[in-house]
Write an enzyme that holds these catalytic residues in place. Structure first.
Site, PDB file in Angstrom:
ATOM      1  N   CYS A   1       0.814  -1.208   0.000  1.00 19.08           N
ATOM      2  CA  CYS A   1       0.000   0.000   0.000  1.00 19.08           C
ATOM      3  C   CYS A   1       0.850   1.262   0.000  1.00 19.08           C
ATOM      4  CB  CYS A   1      -0.912   0.039   1.213  1.00 19.08           C
ATOM      5  SG  CYS A   1      -2.113  -1.271   1.213  1.00 19.08           S
TER       6      CYS A   1
ATOM      7  N   CYS B   1      -4.036   7.272   6.682  1.00 19.41           N
ATOM      8  CA  CYS B   1      -2.748   7.735   7.197  1.00 19.41           C
ATOM      9  C   CYS B   1      -2.846   7.997   8.703  1.00 19.41           C
ATOM     10  CB  CYS B   1      -2.306   9.009   6.489  1.00 19.41           C
ATOM     11  SG  CYS B   1      -1.961   8.801   4.742  1.00 19.41           S
TER      12      CYS B   1
END
Lengths: 351, 406
Positions: free
Chosen positions: A35, A106
């Site tokens: 990712c 995030c």
């Protein structure tokens, strides 16, 4: 390009506490190379006071991953271990003045690194990895494919409307309609193969009804009730209603698949509120709306509530107004949201 | 973004889109408010426009070396040309329901064939590439059969610039009676093309990749190729693409094609020299990075460099701050989390694929601009690597980092 807040940009271009720490006594390493996100959080914890005296990070990731890491270190320094473990990814996102929906992961990664570091310090085992997986389908509400598939499977969902009720996916800008249809069709197909639902119940790609304005309420006629039906076992002629789950919040597991619209009185579902409390709430909502209608020379009054049907009197300019259908739709939306279940609002004549 | 500094920005993202040349704009302007007629009209307003469209068609014909000007169908862009070509080829060949393409095509092909495979009973073969991005021709031969309706390979890859030997690939397709389509969006105007000497039946082009206006493309359709329009309507483009012609844009594309053809030979020479200077300079000064694609056969303007242990979006943001515009095939810029499908198909490791940056030059790129890139990139990369968990004071140390769920 992403729309980053000034705080995000600041923490990316001038990251706080970046770099390695050689004397860390609590380290959390999380992320996934595929990712393109990985984070190493290093903490220096005072063993006496359990206060995090210093924190450093090293991040492999995009601008918002670096900014989230920087924010995380600023948030934890000076806190005790127990205070720090209460931090959530929302705290990180808020500290940064918000993140684009696609970038919320995030902040999640930041929280996970903190959890891992605290666990390492305490010598605890890490819980099973439970972060969401799959492609982000609905950007408006941040719903990914994994979450939608679980909702479809657990609740045997077979229509797009139900998927939206359960997951919110598709409830915003509607740009995810096609992937959502594909996901529902694929999941249903697999469920048929596994014997979880019948083939005829499964959603077929492309079979969703086109979005349309409900025009079935014509004039101000009270729909026939089964009791009042004069001849034979005629079907109730209530306007066609999109099948909806009976109680999304309360007992999703028990929901039957797309039941035919039941006669109104029998369809009263269990909700958190007693019928009386619901009635009080609805009366209050309608009371709040009245000034708006009165300004336009009309009025609305609550007449009765039977199960899913809320009956109202429309008078003055509202009665016979071409926009009555839309007006009712607006009232219906407000009441449905307040009760946490779908209701239909119909006008009845004042006798 | 506002972060641009006072210095003139350096634009090295010409594979994404190009600046419309001033001469092109000038050629287009009269067709907005003076010669605004509809080319289909009988009166003088229309007739003048008709003449300008013919001229533009001829200019594009010359650029790609088509035998006849009517082999060119103007469309709304490369994507429409691709959709038209693939769908047409499937419709005109009942009994053939297979499509062969490569794993590194543009999404304008890949998402279309995904759809066809899933919803329209089309069998799709996606041919892989090697580490340099070169097509696995043996695998291609194997998949060809009398079920193949159409083969679609790109002329040049938009990310790495790697060129496929499309003339040979087209011959192979014809041996099996299949049609051959080529997505030449990145190649037209950058490398010499003589389509009449090839077996290519259909070829997609885009105006804004060669300094023409956006919103316009073209499909080359070899004379005699059976065809079904995607967009039905009026008799425009000989009934092959309905809709009033986008006259100003077509005139602009004609001018851009003319200009590209006039200076192509020297442009190739200059861009190649600058591109090579950029690559050798960066590889020497940065370390832990490498050039992707086929070093022997690629576009003169394209260079994708994979910087290990850091992520592309972070590099792009820092470059933007320094006034340099480039792009990445990286996850975070596209919204999905996977790195570039092209670099993954080339088996480039995740740690490097995420940090791949594409610099794409144009004939306007100057040596000073390349020097500025060479001056700022090493510092940007070094700064980000200090922050990378795969990096320690002694340099790269990927073995020291082992995240919880990889």
């Amino acid at each position: 390009m992403w729309e980053y807040t000034d705080t995000v940009k600041d923490h990316f271009f001038n990251p706080r506490n970046a770099g390695a720490m050689n004397d860390a006594n609590a380290v959390g390493e999380v992320g996934s190379l595929s990712c393109g996100d990985a984070l190493k959080l290093m903490l220096k914890v005072n063993p006496e006071t359990e206060i995090i005296e210093d924190a450093k990070f090293q991040t492999f990731g995009c601008g918002s991953a670096i900014a989230s890491s920087s924010a995380l270190t600023e948030l934890v320094i000076g806190k005790t271990i127990d205070e720090a473990r209460k931090l959530t990814n929302q705290d990180i996102a808020e500290f940064l003045g918000g993140l684009p929906p696609e970038k919320m992961h995030c902040s999640v990664m930041g929280q996970e690194a903190l959890t891992a570091a605290v666990a390492a310090y305490k010598g605890e085992e890490l819980d099973e990895d439970d972060h969401e997986e799959g492609a982000l389908i609905c950007k408006c509400f941040g719903v990914d494919a994994g979450m939608i598939e679980r909702a479809i499977r657990n609740n045997k969902l077979t229509t797009l409307e139900m998927v939206t009720f359960y997951t919110k996916a598709g409830g915003g800008c509607n740009s995810c309609r096609e992937p959502l249809e594909e996901l529902l069709a694929d999941t249903n197909k697999a469920m048929v193969a596994e014997g979880l639902i019948k083939a005829e119940e499964a959603f077929i790609f492309g079979s969703a009804p086109a979005p349309k304005k409900e025009k079935t309420v014509k004039g101000f006629v009270i729909p026939d009730t089964p009791v009042a039906a004069p001849t034979g076992p005629a079907q109730p002629s209530a306007p066609v209603q999109i099948a909806m789950p009976a109680a999304p919040a309360a007992a999703p597991a028990a929901v039957a698949v797309a039941p035919a619209p039941a006669p109104a009185p029998a369809a009263a579902p269990a909700t958190g509120l007693s019928p009386a409390k619901e009635a009080i709430l609805v009366a209050r909502l309608i009371e709040e709306m009245r000034p708006t209608f009165k300004r336009d020379g009309g009025d609305v009054e609550l007449f009765d509530i039977e199960g899913n049907i809320v009956m109202v009197h429309l008078t003055g300019a509202c009665s016979g107004c071409q926009l009555a259908t839309q007006t009712l739709g607006g009232i219906q939306k407000i009441i449905s949201e307040a009760l946490g279940r779908p209701v239909r609002v119909i006008p009845v004549a004042k006798t | 973004m506002k972060d641009m500094t006072e210095v003139t920005p350096v634009y090295l993202d010409n594979n994404a889109t190009t600046r419309v040349w001033p001469e092109v704009v000038e050629a287009m302007l009269p067709y907005f408010s003076e010669q605004f007629g509809n080319a289909s009209s009988i009166h003088a307003f229309g007739a003048e426009v008709g003449g300008a469209l013919r001229q533009a068609r001829r200019s594009l014909q010359e650029l790609i070396g088509a035998e006849f000007d009517h082999e060119i169908i103007f469309t709304s862009g490369g994507t429409e040309s691709n959709n038209t070509a693939i769908r047409s080829a499937l419709q005109v060949q009942p009994g053939r329901n297979e499509v062969i393409t490569s794993a590194v095509e543009h999404p304008a092909i890949l998402s279309l064939v995904d759809w066809l495979e899933k919803h329209e009973d089309v069998v799709v073969h996606r041919i892989g590439v090697d580490k340099l991005g070169r097509l696995d021709i043996d695998a291609y031969r194997e998949k060809l059969s009398d079920k193949t309706a159409v083969v679609s390979f790109m002329w040049a890859n938009n990310e790495t610039g790697t060129i496929f030997p499309v003339d040979g690939l087209a011959e192979l397709a014809h041996q099996h009676g299949a049609l051959f389509h080529c997505d030449a969006v990145q190649a037209v105007g950058k490398v010499p093309i003589d389509v009449k000497s090839t077996d290519i039946d259909m070829m997609s082009m885009s105006s804004h990749k060669l300094h023409g206006p956006k919103g316009l493309g073209a499909l080359y359709l070899k004379k005699g190729t059976r065809f079904r329009p995607l967009q039905r309507g009026g008799h425009q483009e000989r009934g092959r693409r309905g809709g009033t012609e986008n006259a100003p844009a077509i005139v602009g594309l004609g001018k851009a094609a003319e200009m590209a053809r006039a200076s192509m030979a020297e442009d190739i020479k200059r861009m190649t020299a600058l591109r090579d200077k950029l690559e050798t300079g960066l590889v020497a000064s940065v370390g832990h990075c490498f050039v992707t694609g086929d070093p022997l056969d690629r576009l003169p303007n394209t260079s994708t460099i994979a910087f290990e242990y850091i992520e592309g979006e972070a590099i792009l943001l820092k470059l933007n701050q320094a006034g340099i515009a480039a792009s990445s095939g990286s996850a975070c810029t596209s919204g999905s989390l996977e790195p570039s499908h092209v670099l993954r198909a080339m088996d480039i490791p995740f740690t490097a694929a995420h940090g791949a940056i594409r610099f794409s030059l144009s004939r306007e790129t100057t040596e000073e601009e390349i020097d500025r890139v060479l001056a700022v990139v090493p510092e940007i990369i070094a700064g980000l690597r200090v922050m990378s968990p795969f990096w320690s004071a002694d340099g790269a140390s990927p073995e020291n980092f082992d995240p919880a769920y990889a």
